[in-house]
Enzyme design. Structure first.
Site, PDB file in Angstrom:
ATOM      1  N   CYS A   1       0.881  -1.198   0.038  1.00  0.00           N
ATOM      2  CA  CYS A   1       0.157  -0.100   0.151  1.00  0.00           C
ATOM      3  C   CYS A   1       0.889   1.256   0.109  1.00  0.00           C
ATOM      4  O   CYS A   1       0.395   2.401  -0.114  1.00  0.00           O
ATOM      5  CB  CYS A   1      -0.921  -0.107   1.113  1.00  0.00           C
ATOM      6  SG  CYS A   1      -2.092  -1.519   1.050  1.00  0.00           S
TER       7      CYS A   1
ATOM      8  N   HIS B   1      -3.015   7.394   2.225  1.00  0.00           N
ATOM      9  CA  HIS B   1      -3.803   6.231   1.696  1.00  0.00           C
ATOM     10  C   HIS B   1      -4.965   5.839   2.396  1.00  0.00           C
ATOM     11  O   HIS B   1      -5.227   6.171   3.619  1.00  0.00           O
ATOM     12  CB  HIS B   1      -2.731   4.919   2.285  1.00  0.00           C
ATOM     13  CG  HIS B   1      -3.064   3.560   1.972  1.00  0.00           C
ATOM     14  ND1 HIS B   1      -3.611   3.179   0.836  1.00  0.00           N
ATOM     15  CD2 HIS B   1      -2.948   2.377   2.781  1.00  0.00           C
ATOM     16  CE1 HIS B   1      -3.969   1.979   0.920  1.00  0.00           C
ATOM     17  NE2 HIS B   1      -3.542   1.395   2.314  1.00  0.00           N
TER      18      HIS B   1
ATOM     19  N   ASN C   1      -9.904  -0.080   0.102  1.00  0.00           N
ATOM     20  CA  ASN C   1      -8.455  -0.037   0.068  1.00  0.00           C
ATOM     21  C   ASN C   1      -7.899  -0.456  -1.287  1.00  0.00           C
ATOM     22  O   ASN C   1      -7.960  -1.671  -1.552  1.00  0.00           O
ATOM     23  CB  ASN C   1      -7.883  -0.940   1.279  1.00  0.00           C
ATOM     24  CG  ASN C   1      -6.229  -0.823   1.292  1.00  0.00           C
ATOM     25  OD1 ASN C   1      -5.720  -0.362   0.357  1.00  0.00           O
ATOM     26  ND2 ASN C   1      -5.844  -1.225   2.459  1.00  0.00           N
TER      27      ASN C   1
HETATM   28  N1  ACO Z   1     -18.292  -7.908   9.592  1.00  0.00           N
HETATM   29  C1  ACO Z   1     -18.820  -8.400  10.953  1.00  0.00           C
HETATM   30  N2  ACO Z   1     -17.816  -8.625  11.787  1.00  0.00           N
HETATM   31  C2  ACO Z   1     -16.492  -8.630  11.653  1.00  0.00           C
HETATM   32  C3  ACO Z   1     -16.040  -8.640  10.189  1.00  0.00           C
HETATM   33  C4  ACO Z   1     -17.101  -8.145   9.447  1.00  0.00           C
HETATM   34  N3  ACO Z   1     -16.742  -7.713   7.936  1.00  0.00           N
HETATM   35  N4  ACO Z   1     -14.709  -8.557  10.466  1.00  0.00           N
HETATM   36  C5  ACO Z   1     -14.354  -9.075  11.370  1.00  0.00           C
HETATM   37  N5  ACO Z   1     -15.495  -9.042  12.256  1.00  0.00           N
HETATM   38  C6  ACO Z   1     -15.455  -9.398  13.844  1.00  0.00           C
HETATM   39  C7  ACO Z   1     -14.348 -10.248  14.076  1.00  0.00           C
HETATM   40  O1  ACO Z   1     -14.727 -11.737  13.807  1.00  0.00           O
HETATM   41  C8  ACO Z   1     -14.497 -10.049  15.620  1.00  0.00           C
HETATM   42  O2  ACO Z   1     -15.273 -10.812  16.453  1.00  0.00           O
HETATM   43  P1  ACO Z   1     -15.007 -11.184  17.669  1.00  0.00           P
HETATM   44  O3  ACO Z   1     -14.667 -10.116  18.598  1.00  0.00           O
HETATM   45  O4  ACO Z   1     -16.341 -11.975  17.909  1.00  0.00           O
HETATM   46  O5  ACO Z   1     -13.741 -12.129  17.402  1.00  0.00           O
HETATM   47  C9  ACO Z   1     -14.614  -8.690  15.631  1.00  0.00           C
HETATM   48  O6  ACO Z   1     -15.323  -8.474  14.496  1.00  0.00           O
HETATM   49  C10 ACO Z   1     -13.265  -7.569  15.400  1.00  0.00           C
HETATM   50  O7  ACO Z   1     -13.785  -6.376  16.080  1.00  0.00           O
HETATM   51  P2  ACO Z   1     -12.632  -5.472  16.121  1.00  0.00           P
HETATM   52  O8  ACO Z   1     -11.371  -5.982  16.720  1.00  0.00           O
HETATM   53  O9  ACO Z   1     -13.326  -4.075  16.954  1.00  0.00           O
HETATM   54  O10 ACO Z   1     -12.392  -4.854  14.765  1.00  0.00           O
HETATM   55  P3  ACO Z   1     -11.540  -3.623  14.459  1.00  0.00           P
HETATM   56  O11 ACO Z   1     -11.990  -2.453  14.896  1.00  0.00           O
HETATM   57  O12 ACO Z   1     -10.230  -3.776  14.671  1.00  0.00           O
HETATM   58  O13 ACO Z   1     -11.580  -3.312  12.726  1.00  0.00           O
HETATM   59  C11 ACO Z   1     -10.281  -4.001  10.866  1.00  0.00           C
HETATM   60  C12 ACO Z   1     -11.241  -4.707  12.091  1.00  0.00           C
HETATM   61  C13 ACO Z   1     -11.151  -3.093  10.449  1.00  0.00           C
HETATM   62  C14 ACO Z   1      -9.852  -4.829  10.046  1.00  0.00           C
HETATM   63  C15 ACO Z   1      -9.226  -3.091  11.254  1.00  0.00           C
HETATM   64  O14 ACO Z   1      -8.456  -3.915  12.176  1.00  0.00           O
HETATM   65  C16 ACO Z   1      -8.313  -2.560  10.381  1.00  0.00           C
HETATM   66  O15 ACO Z   1      -8.659  -1.585   9.378  1.00  0.00           O
HETATM   67  N6  ACO Z   1      -7.046  -2.767  10.357  1.00  0.00           N
HETATM   68  C17 ACO Z   1      -6.021  -2.258   9.343  1.00  0.00           C
HETATM   69  C18 ACO Z   1      -6.008  -3.009   8.021  1.00  0.00           C
HETATM   70  C19 ACO Z   1      -5.422  -2.299   7.199  1.00  0.00           C
HETATM   71  O16 ACO Z   1      -5.428  -1.017   7.044  1.00  0.00           O
HETATM   72  N7  ACO Z   1      -4.476  -3.045   6.241  1.00  0.00           N
HETATM   73  C20 ACO Z   1      -3.768  -2.222   5.265  1.00  0.00           C
HETATM   74  C21 ACO Z   1      -2.807  -2.908   4.754  1.00  0.00           C
HETATM   75  S1  ACO Z   1      -2.958  -3.624   3.454  1.00  0.00           S
HETATM   76  C22 ACO Z   1      -1.695  -3.989   2.440  1.00  0.00           C
HETATM   77  O17 ACO Z   1      -0.750  -3.691   2.715  1.00  0.00           O
HETATM   78  C23 ACO Z   1      -1.941  -4.757   1.206  1.00  0.00           C
END
Ligand code: ACO
Length: 327
Positions: free
Chosen positions: A113, A254, A284
């Protein structure tokens, strides 16, 4: 001081739109969860015929047209991508072929990214040191062909697209790429990866099965890293230039997650009108998100000549970096 000045910018996204409601028919998710956690409402999905080079070539042609340049005038091509057409040859070579021009340097930069941040800095260095007088810099990714469409924690995040800029040498130093910060910490490689098809886990070998065939991401770790890294890189590049956050006319970060963008915005103390956001439309798009943002910002009149633009990216590696550009 000799620098690369942005002479033209362009972008392209596939036609097919996938909404959050469409996704909720595929995996156990909701529009509400996705919007609240990421800010994403829909994303564009590449068709079977779309590849990194077809999207990259389309964006490149638009950037060349905006720069008023014929493809034959180009002196080099750098493409930031981690989802190239093939392991080799490089996607830059396929774009070179599509442009139908005489031999020039053409190569890919693999920084996920942050691919466009790294590629632009690289092209600018080639211009600043007199190796070339212009460069086509592309950021493109087609991550929807790599994600696990049964994994709700990753498949809702990504979309496809390409953006490109043409950099031209200027000797006056009043416009162009002002300062760059590039960083990598391989200790974070384990947090986001696509393992199969390389020399560690070759395709066809038993160890390439299972999760290695899809994008793996520890979202929480990447999130924690991104919030700190984005702000740090921004502050560092602004300080290197002897400037302050209030001097930034437009911040084009980004587009991974609206909450990560807002955290960086808060650290810089910038008002909403100085922050470019389109994550709701495209998700993204990895290496493409910053040049798509620059192109849309220019097309919608949010960028004018002489503006100070701050761009910042982070991604798999872990890698991160920022470019401060006098538009
Ligand atoms: N729908 C519903 N629930 C979901 C979903 C979904 N799509 N995805 C995950 N959950 C659940 C999980 O199973 C978990 O449930 P649990 O607590 O029962 O185990 C819970 O939601 C996780 O919740 P949070 O930890 O509060 O989620 P968070 O607020 O951390 O958001 C996210 C997750 C959006 C993935 C976030 O961590 C994020 O944006 N991380 C950064 C990702 C990123 O930017 N990557 C870029 C690099 S990519 C590259 O280089 C190619």
């Amino acid at each position: 001081m000799r620098r690369g000045v942005v002479a033209g910018v362009g972008f392209t996204v596939p036609d097919r739109v996938l909404t959050n409601d469409d996704l909720s028919a595929l995996v156990d998710t909701t529009d509400e969860w996705i919007v609240q956690r990421t800010g994403i409402k829909e994303r564009r999905i590449a068709g079977p015929e779309d590849t990194a080079s077809t999207l990259g070539t389309d964006a490149a042609r638009k950037a060349l047209a905006a720069a008023g340049m014929a493809p034959e005038e180009l002196q080099m091509i750098v493409c930031g991508t981690v989802t190239g057409d093939m392991a080799f040859p490089s996607t830059a070579c396929f774009i070179h072929e599509a442009l139908g021009i005489a031999p020039i340097p053409a190569y890919d930069v693999g920084a996920a990214c942050a691919g466009f941040i790294y590629a632009l800095a690289n092209a600018n260095a080639m211009i600043a040191t007199g190796v070339v007088d212009n460069a086509l810099v592309i950021g493109v990714d087609v991550l929807t062909k790599y994600v696990d469409w049964t994994d709700r924690s990753t498949c809702v995040l990504f979309g496809d697209g390409a953006g490109a800029v043409v950099l031209k040498a200027s000797e006056t130093g009043d416009r162009g790429l002002v300062k760059t910060v590039l960083l990598a910490d391989g200790g974070g490689a384990k947090h986001i990866s696509y393992e199969s098809g390389g020399s560690r886990y070759p395709f066809g070998e038993p160890q390439s099965q299972g999760r290695r065939l899809k994008v793996y991401m520890n979202g929480a770790e990447v999130y924690r890293f991104a919030v700190v890294a984005m702000g740090d890189a921004c502050c560092r590049v602004i300080e290197l230039a002897g400037l302050e956050p209030k001097d930034i006319q437009l911040f084009v970060p980004h587009q991974a997650n609206l909450r990560i963008i807002r955290a960086a915005q808060e650290r810089l103390g910038l008002p909403d009108e100085r922050v470019f956001v389109n994550v709701e439309k495209y998700g993204n798009t990895s290496g493409a998100s910053i040049p798509i943002g620059l192109a849309e910002a220019e097309q919608t009149g949010r960028l004018t000549k002489g503006d100070l633009v701050l761009t910042v990216g982070f991604g798999a590696g872990l890698v991160w970096g920022a470019n401060l550009i006098r538009w």
